[in-house]
Structure formats: C-alpha cells, structure tokens
Design an enzyme around this catalytic site. Structure first.
Site, PDB file in Angstrom:
ATOM      1  N   HIS A  29      71.696 -28.476 -17.920  1.00  0.00           N
ATOM      2  CA  HIS A  29      72.008 -27.152 -18.446  1.00  0.00           C
ATOM      3  C   HIS A  29      73.047 -26.509 -17.540  1.00  0.00           C
ATOM      4  O   HIS A  29      72.819 -26.347 -16.332  1.00  0.00           O
ATOM      5  CB  HIS A  29      70.757 -26.276 -18.448  1.00  0.00           C
ATOM      6  CG  HIS A  29      69.787 -26.581 -19.542  1.00  0.00           C
ATOM      7  ND1 HIS A  29      69.302 -27.843 -19.773  1.00  0.00           N
ATOM      8  CD2 HIS A  29      69.203 -25.764 -20.476  1.00  0.00           C
ATOM      9  CE1 HIS A  29      68.459 -27.794 -20.803  1.00  0.00           C
ATOM     10  NE2 HIS A  29      68.386 -26.552 -21.244  1.00  0.00           N
TER      11      HIS A  29
ATOM     12  N   GLU B 132      75.884 -21.648 -19.392  1.00  0.00           N
ATOM     13  CA  GLU B 132      75.260 -20.740 -20.364  1.00  0.00           C
ATOM     14  C   GLU B 132      75.435 -19.317 -19.836  1.00  0.00           C
ATOM     15  O   GLU B 132      76.183 -18.523 -20.380  1.00  0.00           O
ATOM     16  CB  GLU B 132      73.784 -21.074 -20.535  1.00  0.00           C
ATOM     17  CG  GLU B 132      73.038 -20.132 -21.473  1.00  0.00           C
ATOM     18  CD  GLU B 132      71.532 -20.368 -21.466  1.00  0.00           C
ATOM     19  OE1 GLU B 132      70.868 -19.844 -22.371  1.00  0.00           O
ATOM     20  OE2 GLU B 132      71.018 -21.053 -20.563  1.00  0.00           O
TER      21      GLU B 132
ATOM     22  N   HIS C 175      63.470 -27.962 -26.276  1.00  0.00           N
ATOM     23  CA  HIS C 175      62.379 -28.057 -25.305  1.00  0.00           C
ATOM     24  C   HIS C 175      61.067 -28.046 -26.079  1.00  0.00           C
ATOM     25  O   HIS C 175      60.802 -27.104 -26.841  1.00  0.00           O
ATOM     26  CB  HIS C 175      62.425 -26.881 -24.334  1.00  0.00           C
ATOM     27  CG  HIS C 175      63.699 -26.803 -23.552  1.00  0.00           C
ATOM     28  ND1 HIS C 175      63.822 -27.315 -22.275  1.00  0.00           N
ATOM     29  CD2 HIS C 175      64.914 -26.271 -23.867  1.00  0.00           C
ATOM     30  CE1 HIS C 175      65.056 -27.104 -21.835  1.00  0.00           C
ATOM     31  NE2 HIS C 175      65.745 -26.490 -22.785  1.00  0.00           N
TER      32      HIS C 175
ATOM     33  N   HIS D 156      69.039 -30.960 -27.856  1.00  0.00           N
ATOM     34  CA  HIS D 156      68.711 -29.862 -26.953  1.00  0.00           C
ATOM     35  C   HIS D 156      67.585 -29.034 -27.565  1.00  0.00           C
ATOM     36  O   HIS D 156      67.814 -28.015 -28.218  1.00  0.00           O
ATOM     37  CB  HIS D 156      69.955 -29.004 -26.707  1.00  0.00           C
ATOM     38  CG  HIS D 156      69.782 -27.960 -25.650  1.00  0.00           C
ATOM     39  ND1 HIS D 156      70.846 -27.372 -25.004  1.00  0.00           N
ATOM     40  CD2 HIS D 156      68.676 -27.391 -25.117  1.00  0.00           C
ATOM     41  CE1 HIS D 156      70.394 -26.494 -24.127  1.00  0.00           C
ATOM     42  NE2 HIS D 156      69.070 -26.487 -24.191  1.00  0.00           N
TER      43      HIS D 156
ATOM     44  N   ASP E 192      67.232 -25.402 -29.149  1.00  0.00           N
ATOM     45  CA  ASP E 192      66.818 -24.970 -27.813  1.00  0.00           C
ATOM     46  C   ASP E 192      65.314 -24.693 -27.749  1.00  0.00           C
ATOM     47  O   ASP E 192      64.526 -25.583 -27.431  1.00  0.00           O
ATOM     48  CB  ASP E 192      67.636 -23.761 -27.369  1.00  0.00           C
ATOM     49  CG  ASP E 192      67.607 -23.548 -25.863  1.00  0.00           C
ATOM     50  OD1 ASP E 192      66.959 -24.333 -25.154  1.00  0.00           O
ATOM     51  OD2 ASP E 192      68.244 -22.587 -25.389  1.00  0.00           O
ATOM     52  N   ASP E 193      64.898 -23.457 -28.018  1.00  0.00           N
ATOM     53  CA  ASP E 193      63.491 -23.054 -27.989  1.00  0.00           C
ATOM     54  C   ASP E 193      63.181 -22.332 -29.292  1.00  0.00           C
ATOM     55  O   ASP E 193      63.031 -21.101 -29.330  1.00  0.00           O
ATOM     56  CB  ASP E 193      63.215 -22.142 -26.786  1.00  0.00           C
ATOM     57  CG  ASP E 193      63.552 -22.812 -25.467  1.00  0.00           C
ATOM     58  OD1 ASP E 193      62.749 -23.645 -25.014  1.00  0.00           O
ATOM     59  OD2 ASP E 193      64.626 -22.514 -24.900  1.00  0.00           O
TER      60      ASP E 193
END
Length: 351
Positions: A208, A211, A21, A19, A288-289
């Site tokens: 996703h 969350e 991006h 996961h 994630d990011d």
C-alpha cells in the site's frame, strides 16, 4: 447501479480483484452476529448501539485513521476457524455475483495474534473459505499475508517466521506479502529487512503506497521489491515515476470508492483514472474494505463509468491488464483473457 446503459456490460465483464481485505468484509450484521455468538462486548458508544447506527457511522469516516479504529474493533469478533471461513465465504459470494472470476485477498494476522488467536486458526479459516469459493463458485483465489504499519516490525517478523516455518509460501498456502494500515507516520521502509528476505525466497511482494502519502512512498515500495502498488493514486504527482511505472508494467490496484470515503479525493472524478489511461499506467479497480465503504467491486466499476464515461475498448483494456497483473498461471490468464474478449465482442455486436 450505473446511471448509464453500461451496467449490464460492466456486470458481465469478467473481473479480477487484487485489493480487498477480508477483515474489511465484516458487515455490521456479521459483526453483531459473531459478537453474540462469541460473547464479545462491543464498545459502549453510540455507533455500536445497533446494526443501523453502525451502518450509518460507516458512511462518515473523516480519515484513514478514523476508519482503522472501526476496522480493528470489528476484528475482535473473529475467534474461531469457522468465523474466518464464514467471513471469507461471505465476500466470495458477493464477488462472484459481481462478476469476479479471480480474487487475490489480504488478511492481517498480526492483529489477530495480538489478541490471542493462533496463527494456524486464522490461516486455516481463510484457506477454507478460499477453497470453498474455488470448489463451489469456480473462482481462482490467492491469499496474501499483509503486514500492518501501525504495529512494530517485530510483530510482523513473528508472523513472517511462522509462515516460513509452516512452509506456507513454498506450498502455496500463501501467495505473497503486502503491507497496509497507517501510511503517513511510520518509516517508509520499515519492512526493508523482511521484504529483502522475501525477495531472496522468490515471494511475490505488493505494498500500500501513495494513498495518503506522496509519490515517494511508491518509489520506496518499488525500491524494496514491490511489483504491485496498492492504491497509488498520488503517482500522478511524479511524472518521471509515472513513466517508470508504465514502462515496467507495475500494476496499481486502485480503489475509487475507498478513496472517496476516506477523503483522499472529493469525488470519484478526482481519482486519476483518465490520467493513468493516457499515460499507459496499468491498473485494476477494486473494493478495498467494501463492508465499511458501501461499495463492492461492481459498485466501483459503475462509479468509475459514471465519472469518466469510458468506452468498451477502454474497459476491455482495464480488464485485460487486471488479468495480466494477476498472480496466476499463464493457462489461467489465457482462459480469462478469452472470456473478456468474448464478452467485449458480444457487447459490440449488440450495439
């Protein structure tokens, strides 16, 4: 760095990341460098006055939507195939240094196509970055096309049809489909027809869910064919669904620092790591990011250790489950599982 003696163990533990991006790996330094290279005018607002002001702003997101505004602005600096390749390579270098052996990475072609970047430019650049990581770092990689929920379904259908026309799934240029972006607001099942089409073609699906949205978002994703759930922390609100997820070996791709930065939890200790372990829910830990949230994968491992004081055996189980939930061959799984077992045994022998 971990505040405990576990740091060296966690650093060396072979990891799979599911996961992340690639566009979320655009550091402020890279944004400013590519903006200058590609003559892109960044917004005339205080956050974009300098690398330092942008870095500071990244530490103060108030919500998922607040973050997404910066995320999509950052994408505007990506114009050429080499930009996408360089972005991917910058992530893979950091991941490799953190002990990642296999990485499954998302990209968001809709947003780039909407600003006039050809689909082939996007894919070719990211594929080049993946191939370089495999050749120079020894990682295995998987590239996942990610639909975004804040754009119309028709926009997602266009990139999906283009990927099919290019035979990108059949030729394993792309290895699966996911969805991301704004969770609460758009219909939970907005990609029902696209996921149904992908399922009939044997394309792997993730989503996703859970969350910001409640556990019903997870059950809807499973209904549409997702076999992995990205985030999924609100699964704990539905004990029956949690039993199903554990029973069916659905992997959650949990992102603790992201959850904290986007105010989904007030502390890492509120991420349901212990509840998932006790319930037999399989999960991996991810970044994630990371350029926006200030934490790559090792930072997330360390944050979890500081919050939960997991044992070596528990970390071994997390690492093995992340391998088993990866979209790789059985031969590669066996290789990574052996590396994990060897690392765990070496650590046990030293204690």
């Amino acid at each position: 760095m971990c505040k405990s003696t576990f740091h060296d163990f966690l650093h060396g533990l072979p990891k799979c990341e599911h996961h992340v991006h690639l566009e979320g790996c655009l550091t402020p330094d890279l944004i400013f460098a590519l903006a200058k290279k590609n003559n892109v005018q960044l917004p005339n607002e205080p956050a974009y006055e300098s690398i330092e002001t942008l870095s500071h702003r990244y530490g103060h997101f108030t919500s998922l939507d607040d973050f997404l505004g910066f995320y999509f602005t950052g994408m505007s600096v990506l114009h050429h195939e080499s930009d996408f390749a360089d972005l991917a390579w910058s992530y893979f270098q950091k991941a490799h240094a953190d002990g990642v052996h296999h990485a499954e990475v998302f990209f968001d072609p809709q947003v780039h196509r909407d600003r006039g970047i050809p689909y082939e430019t996007i894919v070719s650049g990211f594929v080049a970055g993946c191939q370089r990581a495999e050749n120079e770092l020894g990682l295995t990689t998987r590239l996942i096309l990610c639909f975004v929920r804040h754009l119309p379904v028709e926009s997602a259908a266009l990139v999906y049809e283009e990927a099919l026309a290019q035979r990108h799934f059949e030729d394993e240029v792309l290895h699966g489909l996911g969805w991301s972006s704004t969770e609460v607001g758009p219909p939970k099942d907005m990609f029902r027809e696209l996921y149904s089409s992908a399922s009939t073609r044997g394309i792997r699906l993730t989503a996703h869910a859970g969350e910001e949205g409640d556990a019903s978002y997870i059950s809807t994703a499973l209904e549409l064919g997702a076999r992995r759930i990205d985030h999924g922390i609100r699964l704990v609100e539905d004990p029956v669904l949690m039993e199903r997820v554990a029973r069916e070996d659905v992997l959650l791709t949990v992102c603790p620092i992201s959850n904290l930065q986007l105010r989904c939890v007030e502390s890492i200790a509120q991420v349901p790591i212990r509840k998932f372990l006790d319930a037999g829910v399989k999960f991996s830990i991810n970044s994630d990011d990371p350029a926006y949230f200030g934490g790559y994968i090792l930072d997330n491992y360390c944050a979890v250790q500081d919050a939960f004081q997991l044992t070596v055996d528990e970390w071994g189980a997390i690492a093995r489950n992340s391998v088993e939930g990866s979209w790789i061959s059985e031969e590669r799984k066996a290789e990574l599982l052996k590396r994990i077992d060897d690392h765990v045994q070496r650590h046990v022998a030293l204690v």
